[in-house]
Design an enzyme around this catalytic site. Structure first.
Site, PDB file in Angstrom:
ATOM      1  N   ASP A   1       0.808  -1.215   0.000  1.00 20.28           N
ATOM      2  CA  ASP A   1       0.000   0.000   0.000  1.00 20.28           C
ATOM      3  C   ASP A   1       0.845   1.271   0.000  1.00 20.28           C
ATOM      4  O   ASP A   1       2.061   1.238   0.150  1.00 20.28           O
ATOM      5  CB  ASP A   1      -0.942   0.001   1.208  1.00 20.28           C
ATOM      6  CG  ASP A   1      -0.284  -0.576   2.463  1.00 20.28           C
ATOM      7  OD1 ASP A   1       0.918  -0.315   2.667  1.00 20.28           O
ATOM      8  OD2 ASP A   1      -0.963  -1.275   3.226  1.00 20.28           O
TER       9      ASP A   1
ATOM     10  N   ASN B   1      -8.174  -3.852  13.801  1.00 22.70           N
ATOM     11  CA  ASN B   1      -9.536  -4.214  13.408  1.00 22.70           C
ATOM     12  C   ASN B   1      -9.554  -5.370  12.405  1.00 22.70           C
ATOM     13  O   ASN B   1     -10.586  -5.662  11.805  1.00 22.70           O
ATOM     14  CB  ASN B   1     -10.273  -3.000  12.827  1.00 22.70           C
ATOM     15  CG  ASN B   1      -9.569  -2.422  11.598  1.00 22.70           C
ATOM     16  OD1 ASN B   1      -8.593  -2.988  11.092  1.00 22.70           O
ATOM     17  ND2 ASN B   1     -10.067  -1.290  11.115  1.00 22.70           N
TER      18      ASN B   1
ATOM     19  N   HIS C   1      -7.588  -5.607   9.639  1.00 23.14           N
ATOM     20  CA  HIS C   1      -7.246  -5.303   8.248  1.00 23.14           C
ATOM     21  C   HIS C   1      -5.890  -5.884   7.874  1.00 23.14           C
ATOM     22  O   HIS C   1      -5.005  -6.045   8.710  1.00 23.14           O
ATOM     23  CB  HIS C   1      -7.316  -3.793   7.964  1.00 23.14           C
ATOM     24  CG  HIS C   1      -6.214  -2.970   8.560  1.00 23.14           C
ATOM     25  ND1 HIS C   1      -6.440  -1.919   9.406  1.00 23.14           N
ATOM     26  CD2 HIS C   1      -4.850  -3.014   8.415  1.00 23.14           C
ATOM     27  CE1 HIS C   1      -5.301  -1.358   9.754  1.00 23.14           C
ATOM     28  NE2 HIS C   1      -4.315  -2.020   9.171  1.00 23.14           N
TER      29      HIS C   1
ATOM     30  N   GLU D   1      -9.950  -2.508   4.946  1.00 24.48           N
ATOM     31  CA  GLU D   1     -10.666  -2.320   6.204  1.00 24.48           C
ATOM     32  C   GLU D   1     -11.903  -3.225   6.286  1.00 24.48           C
ATOM     33  O   GLU D   1     -12.372  -3.749   5.268  1.00 24.48           O
ATOM     34  CB  GLU D   1     -11.107  -0.856   6.324  1.00 24.48           C
ATOM     35  CG  GLU D   1      -9.968   0.151   6.311  1.00 24.48           C
ATOM     36  CD  GLU D   1      -9.250   0.261   7.653  1.00 24.48           C
ATOM     37  OE1 GLU D   1      -9.338  -0.681   8.471  1.00 24.48           O
ATOM     38  OE2 GLU D   1      -8.595   1.285   7.882  1.00 24.48           O
TER      39      GLU D   1
END
Length: 240
Positions: free
Chosen positions: A67, A135, A137, A142
């Site tokens: 990313d 979370n 990811h 996400e």
């Protein structure tokens, strides 16, 4: 899934570096998928040390990153391009034209996603390194109602922005969106190496390993991959 227990962060980093080093040794022209964030920094330090000792040669290795923040130039000291050069590439003999990241300054997001997907389709990753978000990811995929397939520009969740804000001078400076390799692209790697450290990741790691496969916990999809190795320290494994 193969789970390797590490004593602590340093032990996790050593074990991870050993696996990556073995991949490079067995296949000198391998393609590595690499990750950013605080989790792999220790692993990269171990790889640099092995290179400096003459144990590793990266001259034929190629890498693609997961990313990049939207709106940051590659020379911005908070960009992932800068991160990879500072923490790994500038210290080994990988060729400058052998590592790839999304272009955070691309004006046409759709075109950039298509460009990166085309690149990924031309390079079969032998090993994909991943960290795990609080979370669930992986990359910047996400929690959602569906698994993202290809590269996409994603709006970061509040928890992710908060976690990343520690690297920026002001909270307001933290990017709110990023280009990320999609779930389908991640799953196309031949091997996946997931690194997890700290008690703060214990609950989500349990969900990833033992919970249902669902896009609300993106990393749970790894249960379906045929060759996943998880290296986690005792704190991260404390709820298993």
């Amino acid at each position: 899934m193969r789970i390797i227990r590490a004593k602590d962060y340093d032990d996790m980093s050593r074990k991870a570096a050993n696996l990556i080093a073995a991949q490079v040794t067995m296949k000198p022209d391998c393609v590595l998928g690499l990750a950013t964030g605080s989790t792999p920094i220790g692993t990269y330090k171990e790889l640099i040390d092995k290179y400096n000792k003459g144990d590793l040669d990266f001259s034929e290795v190629m890498s693609v990153n997961l990313d990049e923040y939207k709106g940051l130039t590659k020379d911005n000291d908070q960009s992932y391009n800068y991160f990879m050069r500072k923490n790994l590439f500038d210290h080994i003999n990988i060729k400058p034209d052998h590592y790839y990241l999304p272009n955070g300054m691309a004006e046409n997001a759709e075109a950039e996603c298509q460009r990166y997907d085309k690149l990924l389709s031309s390079l079969t990753r032998d090993m994909q390194v991943l960290g795990l978000g609080l979370n669930g990811h992986i990359g910047f995929n996400e929690p959602s109602d569906e698994f993202a397939k290809g590269t996409n520009l994603i709006k970061l969740s509040e928890s992710t922005i908060k976690a990343n804000s520690r690297f920026f001078e002001k909270y307001e400076d933290t990017p709110t969106s990023a280009f990320t390799m999609g779930i389908q692209s991640i799953m196309q790697a031949r091997k996946i190496l997931l690194l997890v450290s700290g008690k703060g990741k214990a609950q989500i790691l349990r969900e990833v390993i033992d919970g249902p496969i669902k896009p609300q916990v993106p990393a749970s999809i790894l249960q379906l991959h045929k060759d996943v190795t998880i290296i986690a320290d005792e704190d991260a494994l404390s709820m298993l």
